[in-house]
Scaffold this motif. Structure first.
Motif, PDB file in Angstrom:
ATOM      1  N   GLY A  28       0.814  -1.215   0.000  1.00 30.44           N
ATOM      2  CA  GLY A  28       0.000   0.000   0.000  1.00 30.44           C
ATOM      3  C   GLY A  28       0.844   1.260   0.000  1.00 30.44           C
ATOM      4  O   GLY A  28       0.489   2.265  -0.626  1.00 30.44           O
ATOM      5  N   ASP A  29       1.985   1.211   0.690  1.00 28.97           N
ATOM      6  CA  ASP A  29       2.830   2.402   0.770  1.00 28.97           C
ATOM      7  C   ASP A  29       3.453   2.740  -0.579  1.00 28.97           C
ATOM      8  O   ASP A  29       3.385   3.887  -1.029  1.00 28.97           O
ATOM      9  N   CYS A  30       4.050   1.747  -1.231  1.00 30.71           N
ATOM     10  CA  CYS A  30       4.722   2.092  -2.489  1.00 30.71           C
ATOM     11  C   CYS A  30       3.704   2.468  -3.560  1.00 30.71           C
ATOM     12  O   CYS A  30       3.921   3.408  -4.324  1.00 30.71           O
ATOM     13  N   LEU A  85      10.584   4.856  -5.403  1.00 34.29           N
ATOM     14  CA  LEU A  85       9.885   5.095  -4.138  1.00 34.29           C
ATOM     15  C   LEU A  85       9.842   3.858  -3.251  1.00 34.29           C
ATOM     16  O   LEU A  85       9.585   2.748  -3.739  1.00 34.29           O
ATOM     17  N   ASP A  86      10.100   4.062  -1.976  1.00 32.12           N
ATOM     18  CA  ASP A  86       9.894   3.019  -0.968  1.00 32.12           C
ATOM     19  C   ASP A  86      10.773   1.779  -1.197  1.00 32.12           C
ATOM     20  O   ASP A  86      10.448   0.708  -0.700  1.00 32.12           O
ATOM     21  N   ALA A  87      11.854   1.925  -1.955  1.00 29.84           N
ATOM     22  CA  ALA A  87      12.751   0.797  -2.210  1.00 29.84           C
ATOM     23  C   ALA A  87      14.128   1.130  -1.653  1.00 29.84           C
ATOM     24  O   ALA A  87      14.658   2.200  -1.908  1.00 29.84           O
ATOM     25  N   ASP A 108      12.709   7.314   0.361  1.00 31.99           N
ATOM     26  CA  ASP A 108      12.491   6.063   1.097  1.00 31.99           C
ATOM     27  C   ASP A 108      12.534   6.289   2.606  1.00 31.99           C
ATOM     28  O   ASP A 108      13.019   7.318   3.084  1.00 31.99           O
ATOM     29  N   HIS A 109      12.045   5.295   3.337  1.00 33.85           N
ATOM     30  CA  HIS A 109      12.078   5.380   4.805  1.00 33.85           C
ATOM     31  C   HIS A 109      12.649   4.112   5.445  1.00 33.85           C
ATOM     32  O   HIS A 109      12.501   3.915   6.645  1.00 33.85           O
ATOM     33  N   HIS A 110      13.267   3.239   4.623  1.00 27.56           N
ATOM     34  CA  HIS A 110      13.829   2.005   5.186  1.00 27.56           C
ATOM     35  C   HIS A 110      15.190   2.254   5.821  1.00 27.56           C
ATOM     36  O   HIS A 110      16.076   2.831   5.192  1.00 27.56           O
ATOM     37  N   ILE A 111      15.340   1.737   7.011  1.00 30.19           N
ATOM     38  CA  ILE A 111      16.596   1.907   7.749  1.00 30.19           C
ATOM     39  C   ILE A 111      17.740   1.174   7.034  1.00 30.19           C
ATOM     40  O   ILE A 111      18.900   1.560   7.146  1.00 30.19           O
ATOM     41  N   ALA A 128       6.013   5.802   6.915  1.00 33.04           N
ATOM     42  CA  ALA A 128       5.762   5.349   5.550  1.00 33.04           C
ATOM     43  C   ALA A 128       6.397   6.339   4.579  1.00 33.04           C
ATOM     44  O   ALA A 128       6.574   7.519   4.911  1.00 33.04           O
ATOM     45  N   THR A 129       6.711   5.866   3.378  1.00 29.58           N
ATOM     46  CA  THR A 129       7.150   6.787   2.330  1.00 29.58           C
ATOM     47  C   THR A 129       6.021   7.794   2.053  1.00 29.58           C
ATOM     48  O   THR A 129       6.277   8.952   1.725  1.00 29.58           O
ATOM     49  N   GLY A 130       4.784   7.354   2.235  1.00 32.81           N
ATOM     50  CA  GLY A 130       3.625   8.233   2.064  1.00 32.81           C
ATOM     51  C   GLY A 130       3.697   9.490   2.928  1.00 32.81           C
ATOM     52  O   GLY A 130       3.236  10.561   2.520  1.00 32.81           O
ATOM     53  N   THR A 158      -1.386   1.580   5.760  1.00 30.14           N
ATOM     54  CA  THR A 158      -0.967   0.188   5.565  1.00 30.14           C
ATOM     55  C   THR A 158       0.418  -0.066   6.162  1.00 30.14           C
ATOM     56  O   THR A 158       0.686  -1.138   6.678  1.00 30.14           O
ATOM     57  N   ASP A 159       1.316   0.922   6.108  1.00 29.83           N
ATOM     58  CA  ASP A 159       2.675   0.694   6.622  1.00 29.83           C
ATOM     59  C   ASP A 159       2.750   0.733   8.151  1.00 29.83           C
ATOM     60  O   ASP A 159       3.758   0.323   8.714  1.00 29.83           O
ATOM     61  N   CYS A 160       1.723   1.222   8.820  1.00 31.64           N
ATOM     62  CA  CYS A 160       1.771   1.220  10.297  1.00 31.64           C
ATOM     63  C   CYS A 160       0.669   0.316  10.853  1.00 31.64           C
ATOM     64  O   CYS A 160       0.248   0.467  11.999  1.00 31.64           O
ATOM     65  N   GLY A 284      14.488  -4.348   5.122  1.00 33.21           N
ATOM     66  CA  GLY A 284      13.176  -3.954   5.629  1.00 33.21           C
ATOM     67  C   GLY A 284      13.265  -3.112   6.881  1.00 33.21           C
ATOM     68  O   GLY A 284      14.220  -2.364   7.063  1.00 33.21           O
ATOM     69  N   HIS A 285      12.273  -3.272   7.716  1.00 35.81           N
ATOM     70  CA  HIS A 285      12.165  -2.484   8.940  1.00 35.81           C
ATOM     71  C   HIS A 285      12.493  -3.351  10.155  1.00 35.81           C
ATOM     72  O   HIS A 285      12.530  -4.573  10.059  1.00 35.81           O
ATOM     73  N   ALA A 286      12.636  -2.688  11.319  1.00 36.51           N
ATOM     74  CA  ALA A 286      12.978  -3.405  12.543  1.00 36.51           C
ATOM     75  C   ALA A 286      11.933  -4.477  12.886  1.00 36.51           C
ATOM     76  O   ALA A 286      12.271  -5.569  13.335  1.00 36.51           O
TER      77      ALA A 286
HETATM   78 MN    MN Z   1       7.054   1.690   3.112  1.00 37.37          MN
END
Ligand code: MN
Length: 317
Positions: A28-30, A85-87, A108-111, A128-130, A158-160, A284-286
């Motif tokens: 949903g985010d991307c 985006l978001d990658a 992007d927002h990935h650590i 989210a990237t959103g 969707t991302d949270c 990905g994320h934590a």
């Molecule tokens: Mn995302």
């Protein structure tokens, strides 16, 4: 080159042909981020194209303009800018990488972001990237139409986990509230996404029969076989079931694809599973991460479980 959001905004104003893309296995985010940015750029008279090396899952087919997203071909095309985006990694955009010849801007927002682009804006504090796209559009004084609001609300929600995960911040809630003011309809979006074909519920029942608990109930796994996948459009949400079992710290879903690849999703309550995913070439994320490994499911399962146990013990991977 590390860019501020202001530099990103300036760059967007100075380009005329733009291609937008996002990661494979779109979420949903991307999708929401890409569709929102696409609408804005098109409204500014830019020549803009969305290309994704994957299908849009049925789950997201309520998003406005999703049917205009194209697929990469073997022909090489050029543009002033390719926005990824978001990658977090260039491999995540699949064949778009070979299809488009253009300087790359990564938002992007990935650590775990590898800083692969020519220019990047990465904020790992964003849920989210959103959220970043919303900030960018506000900086550009963009008109937030109801369709942009719907896309961005979907991206953020969707991302949270619809405002349930640890990444849900005060800002996340504020942005969501603003987007409702701009015309997003939370009830309609949730209703659409929660509605599943009967097939999906019956398949979930089968997949749950593969549930295994390991390491004193701290690790839970489910396995999806290729014949199960044939009847399904999406396994999204399946991993939540092992994740919510009392005592489970790490949930793992193994998806056995037809071509011999195993796609693995990780969820956790406190452990940083992005490290686990990264140790197998993913990211990905934590609390939510994934990777893909080629091999036999029996062998891969043992390897991944061993690493998960190591991580629970606080050992480096
Ligand atoms: Mn995302």
């Amino acid at each position: 080159m590390n860019f501020s959001l202001k530099q990103v905004a300036d760059l967007l104003q100075n380009v005329s042909t733009v291609i937008l893309t996002a990661h494979v296995h779109p979420d949903g985010d991307c999708l929401g981020s890409m569709l929102a940015l696409n609408e804005y750029l098109a409204s500014r008279g830019k020549s803009v194209k969305m290309i994704l090396d994957d299908e849009v899952p049925a789950l997201y087919k309520f998003l406005p303009e999703h049917e205009t997203i194209g697929k990469p071909t073997t022909k090489v095309i050029s543009a002033d800018l390719l926005i990824v985006l978001d990658a977090s990694d260039i491999e995540r955009i699949g064949k778009v990488k070979e299809h488009v010849n253009a300087p790359i801007l990564n938002i992007d927002h990935h650590i775990s972001n590898t800083k692969f682009a020519d220019y990047w804006y990465i904020n790992s504090k964003s849920a989210a990237t959103g959220e970043i796209i919303f900030e960018l559009l506000k900086l550009l004084n963009a008109k937030i139409t109801p369709t942009i609001a719907t896309c961005l609300y979907t991206a953020i929600a969707t991302d949270c986990g619809f405002f349930r995960y640890a990444n849900t911040s005060v800002q996340t809630m504020r942005y969501a509230a603003d987007l409702i003011e701009f015309g997003a309809k939370p009830n309609a979006i949730s209703e659409y996404m929660e509605t599943k074909p009967l097939e999906s519920i019956l398949t979930l029942a089968k997949v749950l029969e593969t549930l295994e608990l390991h390491h004193h109930g701290k690790i839970a796994t489910i396995t999806v076989s290729p014949d199960t996948l044939d009847t399904l459009d999406s396994t999204e949400g399946f991993i939540n079931y092992p994740r919510i079992i009392e005592g489970v710290e790490i949930a793992i879903m193994f998806k056995v694809m037809n071509e011999g690849t195993i796609r693995i999703s990780f969820r956790s309550k406190t452990v940083d599973v992005s490290k686990l995913a990264l140790s197998f070439g993913g990211g990905g994320h934590a609390r939510a991460a994934g990777c893909a490994i080629v091999g036999k499911i029996e062998d891969i399962k043992i390897k991944v479980l061993n690493s998960a146990v190591k991580q629970l013990a606080g050992k480096t991977l």
